[in-house]
Write an enzyme that holds these catalytic residues in place. Sequence first.
Site, PDB file in Angstrom:
ATOM      1  N   ASP A 164       1.136  -1.253   0.160  1.00 54.50           N
ATOM      2  CA  ASP A 164       0.007  -0.057  -0.142  1.00 54.50           C
ATOM      3  C   ASP A 164       0.947   1.799  -0.069  1.00 54.50           C
ATOM      4  OD1 ASP A 164      -2.684  -1.604   0.324  1.00 54.50           O
ATOM      5  OD2 ASP A 164      -2.535  -1.744   2.287  1.00 54.50           O
TER       6      ASP A 164
ATOM      7  N   THR B 211       3.857   1.717  -1.419  1.00 56.38           N
ATOM      8  CA  THR B 211       4.411   1.544  -2.927  1.00 56.38           C
ATOM      9  C   THR B 211       3.780   2.753  -3.926  1.00 56.38           C
ATOM     10  OG1 THR B 211       5.999   0.120  -2.359  1.00 56.38           O
ATOM     11  CG2 THR B 211       4.974   0.758  -4.653  1.00 56.38           C
TER      12      THR B 211
ATOM     13  N   THR C 117      -0.424  -5.858   2.707  1.00 54.88           N
ATOM     14  CA  THR C 117      -1.474  -6.902   3.854  1.00 54.88           C
ATOM     15  C   THR C 117      -3.202  -7.121   3.636  1.00 54.88           C
ATOM     16  OG1 THR C 117       0.342  -6.107   4.936  1.00 54.88           O
ATOM     17  CG2 THR C 117      -1.986  -7.186   5.652  1.00 54.88           C
TER      18      THR C 117
ATOM     19  N   ASP D 185      -0.107   4.537   6.058  1.00 52.34           N
ATOM     20  CA  ASP D 185       1.183   4.981   6.363  1.00 52.34           C
ATOM     21  C   ASP D 185       0.666   6.107   7.581  1.00 52.34           C
ATOM     22  OD1 ASP D 185       2.873   3.301   5.908  1.00 52.34           O
ATOM     23  OD2 ASP D 185       3.441   3.753   3.689  1.00 52.34           O
TER      24      ASP D 185
END
Length: 296
Positions: free
Chosen positions: A67, A69, A93, A274
Amino acid sequence: MKRCMLIINPTAGRERAKYHKENLRRQLENMFDDVELRETEKAGDATLWAKEAALIGFDAVFSMGGDGTLNETINGLAQANKPIDFGFIPLGTINDLARALNIPLHPEVAIDMLPRCKTVKVDIAKANDRYFINTIATGIMPEAVGHVSIEQKTRLGPLAYFLTGIKAMQAHETSLFKITTPEGSSIYRSPLIVAMLTNSVGSFRNLAPQARVDDGKIWLGIFKDFNYLDLLKVIPEFLSGQPLTSELMTLKALEEVRIELVGDHPLSTNMDGDSGPAFPLDIKVLPSFLSVYVPE
């Protein structure tokens, strides 16, 4: 001559990318005259290269990774703001965008479907000076899931985030937020606020089941201040896939929203898995911004 840039994160998916990159390159060479492969070494590489590809006239950018990237690549394409097709092979994931677009979660299957794919328009959104394609969230749950270890993700997959988040919610910690929309401002006390662009959030589809990737809306979920007994009641309903009721969450469909943290205690945000930008958050949808390869 049709050109494609392929951006790969070699460490994604427990370093599974190295087992699939040559197969992916071969498939893309059947679709494009020239395929330029680049492998990331540090944060920001995917953003820089995706922006470069769009600005110098590549026809498409593909990425393979998690996710993070995916988010970096989207940010590069958004910064360039030039028409270009985008495709990705999910190795993360959660892989919410892949779930929402029915892209196979197994990389071998996702690669094999590429010769039989089409492009569809997909919304993205901007929060302050950054872009996201799945979610931006804040509250006690995003704070907790940000500390989920690689070992937990490897062993439990998406369930690792759910269990960690539920454990955090038991602490019954809330924050005060000021939510401003074109209709006005309101104050909410909440343990969790999440702005969504798709109907898959953390691999679950019951937070905003009516959300579509091209509806031009930000789906803002504001969880209500509920106690431990409420939490015990909602877990079975949530796991069964039932949509959350208005007793637990207020859901708003918006085109733009400002979220401010009331008070001086610190609180972080989480964007596409993130760390996200700091408060206040000014969020705006960019309708049908991307052309994304999906199964035909």
